[in-house]
Scaffold this active site. Structure first.
Site, PDB file in Angstrom:
ATOM      1  CB  ALA A 131      -0.921  -0.043   1.174  1.00  0.00           C
ATOM      2  CG  ASP A 132       2.630   5.098  -1.182  1.00  0.00           C
ATOM      3  OD1 ASP A 132       3.656   5.267  -0.941  1.00  0.00           O
ATOM      4  OD2 ASP A 132       2.311   6.250  -1.921  1.00  0.00           O
ATOM      5  CB  THR A 133      -1.430   6.612   2.569  1.00  0.00           C
ATOM      6  OG1 THR A 133      -2.018   5.371   2.918  1.00  0.00           O
ATOM      7  CG2 THR A 133      -2.575   7.528   2.923  1.00  0.00           C
ATOM      8  N   GLY A 138      -3.392   3.469  -2.420  1.00  0.00           N
ATOM      9  CA  GLY A 138      -3.401   2.491  -3.422  1.00  0.00           C
ATOM     10  C   GLY A 138      -3.075   1.361  -2.769  1.00  0.00           C
TER      11      GLY A 138
END
Length: 198
Positions: free
Chosen positions: A72-74, A109
């Site tokens: 994940a990436d925020t 994502g």
């Protein structure tokens, strides 16, 4: 809650303690193996495209045979600009002033990958802050919470006092939209062929 394919293990491609806490709270057992990829935004890349690309890149970099990987990436978006983690206290203050008294978006994502399978989504949450005074900003930055968080704040900590409203997944703002991630994990696990027993 989730039954992995026989012979497979679950891996979280992130060193974020917040993501680990969310998955542990959902009853999942997993190995932590952070991905090491270049997280520089590309020219003209939108915040949504950015987090999608990074989550896929992290998952693909980490996944190995007999593993299911969550990556994940925020990021926080305001006025179309990407707010990553602040580089120092002054940068955190700058970000909080940008967010003061208005709405912004947190985008995460998420990619769930296994050999031959990649499933990706982007979840967005609109967050509205109250008006922040310089004293409030200085107090928050002094807590140290802003140091390693996209947009310079953590909704699960002291900055919850700044949030007037959140429209959408709150766990998404923390760093992992849990309901959506569990649904993706179920889909991918259902498509993976379990290892045969000799």
């Amino acid at each position: 809650m989730i039954e992995l394919p026989r012979g497979f293990r679950l891996v979280l491609a992130s060193g974020s303690p917040r993501r680990s806490d969310l998955l542990t709270g959902a009853g999942l057992e997993f190995e932590v193996r952070p991905a090491d990829i270049d997280e520089t935004p590309l020219d003209g890349e939108s915040p949504i495209e950015y987090v999608r690309r990074l989550s896929i890149g992290k998952a693909v970099e980490v996944v190995r045979p007999t593993e299911v990987v969550i990556a994940a990436d925020t990021t926080v978006e305001v006025d179309g600009a990407i707010l990553e983690k602040p580089i120092d206290a002054d940068d955190a203050r700058r970000m909080l002033r940008l967010l003061s008294g208005r709405a912004h978006h947190a985008h995460t994502g998420v990619t769930v990958a296994a050999p031959g399978h990649v499933d990706t989504i982007v979840v967005s949450t609109a967050v509205t802050f109250v008006e922040l005074t310089d004293e409030m900003i200085d107090w928050y930055v002094a807590t140290g919470e802003a140091d390693d968080k996209a947009g310079g704040y953590g909704i699960q900590g002291a900055a919850a006092a700044f949030v007037e409203r959140a429209d959408g997944s709150v766990t998404n703002v923390i760093g992992l939209p849990l309901a959506e991630t569990v649904a993706m994990l179920r889909r991918v696990c259902a498509t993976v062929t379990p290892l045969s027993v000799d």
